[in-house]
Write a protein that holds these residues in place. Structure first.
Motif, PDB file in Angstrom:
ATOM      1  N   LYS A 126     -22.303  13.778 -10.849  1.00  0.00           N
ATOM      2  CA  LYS A 126     -21.525  14.288 -12.083  1.00  0.00           C
ATOM      3  C   LYS A 126     -20.409  15.245 -11.748  1.00  0.00           C
ATOM      4  N   ASP A 127     -20.786  16.189 -10.907  1.00  0.00           N
ATOM      5  CA  ASP A 127     -19.677  17.053 -10.386  1.00  0.00           C
ATOM      6  C   ASP A 127     -18.615  16.513  -9.536  1.00  0.00           C
ATOM      7  N   MET A 128     -18.571  15.300  -9.175  1.00  0.00           N
ATOM      8  CA  MET A 128     -17.484  14.507  -8.612  1.00  0.00           C
ATOM      9  C   MET A 128     -16.163  14.436  -9.940  1.00  0.00           C
ATOM     10  N   ALA A 129     -16.522  14.070 -10.830  1.00  0.00           N
ATOM     11  CA  ALA A 129     -15.552  13.856 -11.897  1.00  0.00           C
ATOM     12  C   ALA A 129     -15.411  14.936 -12.827  1.00  0.00           C
ATOM     13  N   MET A 130     -16.522  15.614 -13.050  1.00  0.00           N
ATOM     14  CA  MET A 130     -16.585  16.888 -14.146  1.00  0.00           C
ATOM     15  C   MET A 130     -15.591  18.003 -13.440  1.00  0.00           C
ATOM     16  N   GLN A 131     -15.629  18.267 -12.075  1.00  0.00           N
ATOM     17  CA  GLN A 131     -14.768  19.388 -11.526  1.00  0.00           C
ATOM     18  C   GLN A 131     -13.486  19.066 -11.825  1.00  0.00           C
ATOM     19  N   LEU A 132     -13.027  17.833 -11.745  1.00  0.00           N
ATOM     20  CA  LEU A 132     -11.561  17.564 -11.916  1.00  0.00           C
ATOM     21  C   LEU A 132     -11.281  17.733 -13.420  1.00  0.00           C
ATOM     22  N   LEU A 133     -12.439  17.174 -14.447  1.00  0.00           N
ATOM     23  CA  LEU A 133     -12.211  17.284 -15.866  1.00  0.00           C
ATOM     24  C   LEU A 133     -11.992  18.667 -16.365  1.00  0.00           C
ATOM     25  N   GLY A 134     -12.553  19.607 -15.676  1.00  0.00           N
ATOM     26  CA  GLY A 134     -12.470  21.026 -15.963  1.00  0.00           C
ATOM     27  C   GLY A 134     -11.130  21.273 -15.675  1.00  0.00           C
ATOM     28  N   ASN A 135     -10.667  21.283 -14.540  1.00  0.00           N
ATOM     29  CA  ASN A 135      -9.233  21.524 -14.281  1.00  0.00           C
ATOM     30  C   ASN A 135      -7.991  20.779 -15.122  1.00  0.00           C
ATOM     31  N   LEU A 136      -8.212  19.544 -15.243  1.00  0.00           N
ATOM     32  CA  LEU A 136      -7.542  18.774 -16.311  1.00  0.00           C
ATOM     33  C   LEU A 136      -7.347  19.439 -17.584  1.00  0.00           C
ATOM     34  N   PHE A 137      -8.558  19.715 -18.057  1.00  0.00           N
ATOM     35  CA  PHE A 137      -8.613  20.184 -19.495  1.00  0.00           C
ATOM     36  C   PHE A 137      -7.741  21.616 -19.536  1.00  0.00           C
ATOM     37  N   GLU A 138      -8.178  22.352 -18.567  1.00  0.00           N
ATOM     38  CA  GLU A 138      -7.608  23.775 -18.570  1.00  0.00           C
ATOM     39  C   GLU A 138      -5.861  23.735 -18.604  1.00  0.00           C
ATOM     40  N   TYR A 139      -5.503  22.633 -17.885  1.00  0.00           N
ATOM     41  CA  TYR A 139      -4.000  22.463 -17.626  1.00  0.00           C
ATOM     42  C   TYR A 139      -3.561  21.888 -18.994  1.00  0.00           C
ATOM     43  N   ALA A 140      -4.068  21.024 -19.578  1.00  0.00           N
ATOM     44  CA  ALA A 140      -3.541  20.232 -20.724  1.00  0.00           C
ATOM     45  C   ALA A 140      -3.816  21.218 -22.004  1.00  0.00           C
ATOM     46  N   LEU A 141      -4.822  22.146 -22.166  1.00  0.00           N
ATOM     47  CA  LEU A 141      -4.744  23.052 -23.286  1.00  0.00           C
ATOM     48  C   LEU A 141      -3.724  23.946 -23.120  1.00  0.00           C
ATOM     49  N   ALA A 142      -3.440  24.584 -21.902  1.00  0.00           N
ATOM     50  CA  ALA A 142      -2.463  25.543 -21.631  1.00  0.00           C
ATOM     51  C   ALA A 142      -1.116  24.836 -21.960  1.00  0.00           C
ATOM     52  N   ARG A 240     -13.182  10.981 -16.785  1.00  0.00           N
ATOM     53  CA  ARG A 240     -14.243  10.888 -15.855  1.00  0.00           C
ATOM     54  C   ARG A 240     -14.431   9.647 -14.851  1.00  0.00           C
ATOM     55  N   VAL A 241     -14.320   8.341 -15.910  1.00  0.00           N
ATOM     56  CA  VAL A 241     -14.390   7.259 -15.270  1.00  0.00           C
ATOM     57  C   VAL A 241     -13.423   7.010 -14.097  1.00  0.00           C
ATOM     58  N   VAL A 242     -12.218   7.170 -14.322  1.00  0.00           N
ATOM     59  CA  VAL A 242     -11.266   7.259 -13.277  1.00  0.00           C
ATOM     60  C   VAL A 242     -11.290   8.072 -12.122  1.00  0.00           C
ATOM     61  N   ALA A 243     -11.786   9.314 -12.299  1.00  0.00           N
ATOM     62  CA  ALA A 243     -12.121  10.356 -11.312  1.00  0.00           C
ATOM     63  C   ALA A 243     -13.262   9.618 -10.414  1.00  0.00           C
ATOM     64  N   GLN A 244     -14.096   8.816 -10.727  1.00  0.00           N
ATOM     65  CA  GLN A 244     -14.957   8.380  -9.988  1.00  0.00           C
ATOM     66  C   GLN A 244     -14.664   6.952  -9.131  1.00  0.00           C
ATOM     67  N   VAL A 245     -13.545   6.661  -9.506  1.00  0.00           N
ATOM     68  CA  VAL A 245     -12.835   5.191  -8.705  1.00  0.00           C
ATOM     69  C   VAL A 245     -12.496   5.999  -7.208  1.00  0.00           C
TER      70      VAL A 245
END
Ligand SMILES: *Cc1c(COP(=O)(O)O)cnc(C)c1O
Length: 481
Positions: A126-142, A240-245
């Protein structure tokens, strides 16, 4: 790239990657999918073969997220997929590969190997996608000047992956409910040892179902949800799904010499998120022969792929097993595949999933749709506790490799689906240390512990014990947001 709902509502509206990034279900209760799958050309596939993981992730993701400027996406993937983040490798030389491929050996005229997806901070894929999600969220929220409070319930892997992805991220707080004193010492220590001020561990005096019920109750209070900007990071999240592709491409390149070859993947499955990414990679044109769905005793998916009947299980028929991250009563991402299987007909998807809600399932056996499962490459199998123990022992004796219980389910089912000349890649979804009890049963020895985790259970822990009471949890969140 436009995104549509599997149930068809709002099909005249446009949704970009950014629009759906922070959300969950579509408004009509369906799941988001791209209006068309992007195809990968032969030239692109040739060029992608030699890319680093981070740059391959950029190429794959940019096909799905044209509303993020290329230079921003490039820096997000390079920040996420580093040897430092995925440093819990078992062999020094594989550190830079992010997802090293470990060959086990030759069986039935082909090569069987493990794609290591669990070298990240929480030792599960789950780290494979979730680590990207963390950075994407921070970017989008900012970008939008917003904040987000993630609320979730966990019995292990998801919660810790979410916390390690969101720790220290600007604009994000995590409120994670877990059943008090019911997780393993290792998993408890993983989560509760985090000292970051934006992470809140709530140990609920009750079981996992109580935790989930509280999350549902809070999410159904739309006024509270809006006032406190509550969001989730569950497995239906499209990003998350697409990061796993990405790792299906990476695994393919590692297991083959040229792009004329085909490979098969076996995926230890629960909510169908991981193997759904494999399906998408195949729809994009990656030469995948078979996608083998491996379940444990909770065999909702194996039953569907064997018979065409999808039957959701009740609580009494949902078993607690020694591969607990696959203990599901229904597969929340499955609707995405059903949409494609039915030729992308949202009216029929709506009807079928209404049947799931009203009658507990549906039966495609008599319809021509079920016959098309093969065209999509899907086959399946199941594994039980004895299979896991035997497979862990056999792989250790034969290949000197220690595997976890979920990966063991995968290897067991993979072996039943080998084809001469088609390399079989089993996705390794967790490291053995997370499920030590079964390792001791199988091997009479302690599981391997990555260096960074020595003494983990002795670190100071930060958590709050709360009763299984929605009002108390709401008040806790309200005080801190
Ligand atoms: C989450 C998880 C799975 C199941 O993955 P899905 O995407 O839900 O199918 C399998 N193994 C491990 C170790 C997990 O954490």
């Amino acid at each position: 790239m436009n995104y549509i709902s599997t149930r068809g509502a709002g099909s005249n509206e446009r949704h970009t990657f950014f629009d759906i990034l922070l959300g969950g279900l579509a408004k009509d209760g369906g799941l988001y999918l791209p209006a068309d799958y992007p195809r990968v050309s032969a030239d692109e596939l040739a060029r992608w073969r030699t890319l680093s993981y981070a740059d391959l992730a950029f190429e794959v993701l940019s096909k799905f997220s044209d509303d993020i400027p290329a230079e921003d996406l490039r820096s997000l993937t390079r920040k996420t997929y580093t040897a430092q983040v995925y440093s819990n490798v078992r062999h020094e030389e594989s550190a830079v590969q992010i997802t090293p491929l470990k060959t086990l050996g030759e069986e039935n005229g082909t090569t069987i190997s493990l794609l290591e997806l669990s070298n990240g901070p929480t030792l599960a894929f789950k780290d494979m996608a979730m680590q990207l999600l963390g950075n994407l969220f921070e970017y989008a929220l900012a970008k939008h000047g917003e904040t987000l409070n993630i609320l979730g319930a966990t019995s292990g892997d998801t919660g810790s992956a979410a916390e390690y992805a969101m720790r220290g991220k600007a604009g994000v707080r995590v409120f994670m409910l877990s059943p008090h004193k019911k997780m393993s010492a290792f998993q408890t220590a993983q989560m509760f040892s985090l000292q970051d001020p934006n992470i809140f561990n709530l140990a609920v005096e009750g079981n996992f179902d109580n935790c989930q019920d509280i999350v549902k109750a809070v999410s159904n209070d739309h006024a509270f949800k809006a006032a406190h900007k509550i969001g989730t990071v569950n497995s239906i999240n499209w990003a998350r799904v697409v990061a796993q592709v990405v790792y299906y491409f990476k695994g393919y390149f590692a297991a083959t010499q040229s792009n004329d070859e085909r490979v098969s993947f076996t995926v230890p499955s629960g909510n169908f998120g991981n193997v759904c990414a494999g399906h998408i990679a195949r729809m994009m044109g990656l030469p995948i022969d078979q996608l083998v769905v491996a379940t444990n005793e909770n065999d909702v998916l194996d039953e569907f792929f064997k018979t065409g009947v999808y039957r959701v299980r009740g609580a009494a028929e949902t078993y607690h097993t020694t591969s607990p991250s696959m203990d599901i009563s229904k597969a929340s991402n499955f609707e995405r595949f059903v949409y494609d299987l039915l030729g992308r007909d949202p009216a029929r998807v709506l009807q079928l999933f209404r049947d799931v809600e009203e009658k507990g399932g549906f039966d495609l056996a008599a319809s021509g749709d079920y016959a098309r499962v093969k065209e999509f490459g899907f086959v399946s199998g199941k594994s039980d506790h004895d299979d896991r123990v035997n497979t862990i022992r056999d792989v250790f004796e034969r290949y000197h490799t220690m595997i976890d219980t979920h990966t063991a389910d995968g290897v067991k089912v993979a072996r039943e689906n080998l084809k001469p000349g088609v390399p079989m890649i089993v996705l390794e979804t967790a490291q053995p240390i997370k499920f030590g009890e079964t390792i001791r049963e199988a091997l009479h020895r302690e599981p391997e512990r990555p260096a960074a985790f020595v003494g983990l259970e002795k670190l100071p822990q930060r958590f709050d014990v709360v009763p299984a009471d929605t009002a108390v949890v709401k008040a806790f969140i309200a005080e801190r947001t």
